[in-house]
Design an enzyme around this catalytic site. Sequence first.
Site, mmCIF file in Angstrom:
data_model
loop_
_atom_site.group_PDB
_atom_site.id
_atom_site.type_symbol
_atom_site.label_atom_id
_atom_site.label_comp_id
_atom_site.label_asym_id
_atom_site.label_seq_id
_atom_site.Cartn_x
_atom_site.Cartn_y
_atom_site.Cartn_z
ATOM 1 N N HIS A 54 0.952 -1.266 -0.265
ATOM 2 C CA HIS A 54 0.408 -0.389 0.097
ATOM 3 C C HIS A 54 1.376 1.579 -0.081
ATOM 4 C CE1 HIS A 54 -4.182 -1.896 0.041
ATOM 5 N NE2 HIS A 54 -3.564 -3.103 1.359
ATOM 6 N N LYS A 95 -13.372 4.205 7.421
ATOM 7 C CA LYS A 95 -14.055 5.375 6.299
ATOM 8 C C LYS A 95 -14.870 5.260 6.260
ATOM 9 C CE LYS A 95 -12.990 5.006 1.961
ATOM 10 N NZ LYS A 95 -14.094 4.971 0.588
#
Length: 901
Positions: free
Chosen positions: A137, A568
């Site tokens: 990532h 999120k």
Amino acid sequence: MATLDPASLPPIANNPDVRFLGAQLGDVIRSYGGEALFEATEAIRRASVERHRGTGSSDSVHQQLQHLGLDETLDFVRGFMLFSMLANLAEDRQGIAADEGADVAAALATLAREGIDREAVQALLERALIVPVLTAHPTEVRRKSMIDHKNRIAQLMTLKDMGHDETPDGDRVDDAITRQIALLWQTRVLRRERLYVTDEVETALSYLREVFLPALPALYQRWDRAFGAEENGWRVPSFVRPGSWIGGDRDGNPFVTADSLRTALARACEAVLGFYLDGVHALGAELSISTEHVAVDPAVAALAEASGDTAESRADEPYRRALSGIYARLAATHQALTGKPAPRPGRLSGEPYPDPQTLRADLVALARGLSATEAGALKTSGALGRLIRAVETFGFHLATLDLRQNSAVHERVVAELLKVAGVEADYAALDEAARVALLRRELANARPLTSRFTDYSEETASELAIVQAAAEAHATYGPACITNYIVSMAQSVSDLLEINLLLKEVGLYRPGEPPHAAVMAVPLFETVGDLEAAPQVMRDWFALPEIAAIAAKRGHQEVMIGYSDSNKDGGYLTSTWQLSKASTALKPVFEAAGVGMQLFHGRGGAVGRGGGSAFAAIRAQPPGTVQGRIRITEQGEVIAAKYGTRESAMTNIEAIAAATLLASLEPERLSNTENDEFCAAMDALSDTAFHAYRDLVYGTDGFRTFFRQMTPIGEIAGLKIGSRPASRKKSDAIEDLRAIPWVFSWAQARVMLPGWYGVGQALAAYPDKGRLREMAEGWPLFAATLANMEMVLAKSDMAIAGHYAELVEDAGLREAIFGRIRDAWHQTHDGLLAVTGQTRLLDKHPALDASIRLRLPYIEPLNLLQIELMKRHRAGEADPRIGEGILLSINAVATALRNSG
């Protein structure tokens, strides 16, 4: 709201390494950047330090910055970034981030005090598995060249610690350190080209080869000693193994293909076989034992005779002759598996080893031969023992590689296969029950669905090529090379059965009584809704007789839980609580199925994505959910921070191992009444926090525009920091944005919103403040949640964030939304202090407090420069130095904040 005079804060402890390295950097800047740059940098540094001490103003910092031209700005940003990098190095060496008692010996002592005997720990370890999984990532913004120079400085500082004035090559140690800092100064910070999957593979491989390969065998030696292995004859099983997603994670990354999978596996095999060859060669030089002085074990003599080594000079040295034969077989294995000759070709020929177990058996024969001599000093705790450990741990694959893809892709691929084969014309139109029934029928049938004479869509052909490459890998490197197939956005049983159907096409799933699955289908539950549904999905999964049989034979089933997307989706507190609740709710499901539960924690570096102390996080897991088996993702900048050197890797792996032992075996800390009361309180807190977060992020008109204008999300896309796109779709919707750039952007703007928003409102609304204080003192989950949030609040700065908010073009929108964020920050700050009984942030954590406050004066000027450069960039100024300055500032801020992505 609480206010604090900066002048009242305690002085920052003066880390001697920071002082030394900072002085060396200053000398380098003066030498290579010139006196004017050095003086300008010093003036800005002094002004910023004075402001943070309460003796200066931000206006002074602004004025100093305005005197910099573009070229000076770029040099200044590099200088501050390098200081932060060197400060990180110094603090890592001092163990600033290490948790007290985070080692296996301390864990054994703790368990003994609580009445857990050594036999119980040993029984747990016999079935234990701990896997740190490296992922690609994109939050590591530094080039590997920068990291390499930093690691060389760390090695030189170790020599300095040992009192050495000279390096082994004859250089003065201080001069060598200065040279490395000068090389850092003159090394390009930013990547000019996009990062490719092969680049990510090579970067991860460097950590596996240079750190994990030597570190894990050394740790096992330490743990054997802690368990008294030589005295009681029990040897610690090889329960810690590395994993990787790099080259196998295709979710949202079109650049990961069958070829990249093959590359990742082949390069890992080449690296681990090279390590074994070096180890055997070194042993050949060491084990000069002669039959003139000792009797030789028959197994060693047999290996020596079978080696083909007839050199007269070694006629009386059976261990060397045996190792010559082992080396020859390893060299042949290298040729067979990699297609390349061994780096150091041997004189003899041999048959390739069919598997790592056969190689291990030969090495164990030598070890037993040494033990049979009754020479205690030659038992397996030396280099031979470490090599045996390495073969056990790393096999011929080095790190187990996971496959991962989104469930929507599998659905489309399976639909096409069924349609082309004439089995089902419209699989997508079927309801869940019909899908499950159809997939089970196909899985019970050995007939393949695919045909080599059919042209499939590009997506289907790519997915079929992946599973074919996985089957080839099993045949080449052994079944340990790929054991798990992660299904992102898993929401149903059919999502998992689709994996088995694809695996059946290449023989990795075989029908039968019972069926056999060489690769485990693993659901990834990511959103808040998915986490809530996870227990029922797994209940339905185990209800299938063929799946129950597979799981029972394997002994465990893995479930992955995602921190990033749940955060999120629902905010920090709700994400943390839902992850804990899902783990708790899954436990009875697995118990009813008679299957061990293995949780895979998809943690990121930032607190908003599961970051923070892994030791505290594992110990805070719900009782009975760890069970000695845990996998954890290690992402982005966290990899360099935790595994950049052998010493830091050993510290962090040991902390994970110790926490796993404690979480698996320690008695429950809460009574049933306390647990019920605390859980009810968390339900209420989570509900309030969830609605506050959702109302701001998803329910506020213009929030999307506010976010994209206030933060450098657009500019972050210009960093060459990963092969994966920033969004899942071509959309500017927050729902489609990946969690990584979402968190990273808020960190750059010093808001850190994903790590705290909603918590202040929840704490304020909860009526029983005494209960909150009890939870903070007596419940590890709540204590760890607050501790991580406290760190985030300490790194955030609403004054600097206010300058970023000025980038929002609509003044009304700016004030309305930023006003809410600013007020919520103060509410969270005050609520945290009230619950923890502190007068200021990190009052009870002086080392972390000093670490963060040391950096703050170096971050603010970077933020202010970044804002100014963003204004000019967005106004259309075309000077390429502006764009470069923005990217450099992003890099520098991330380095200073550390776990920001």
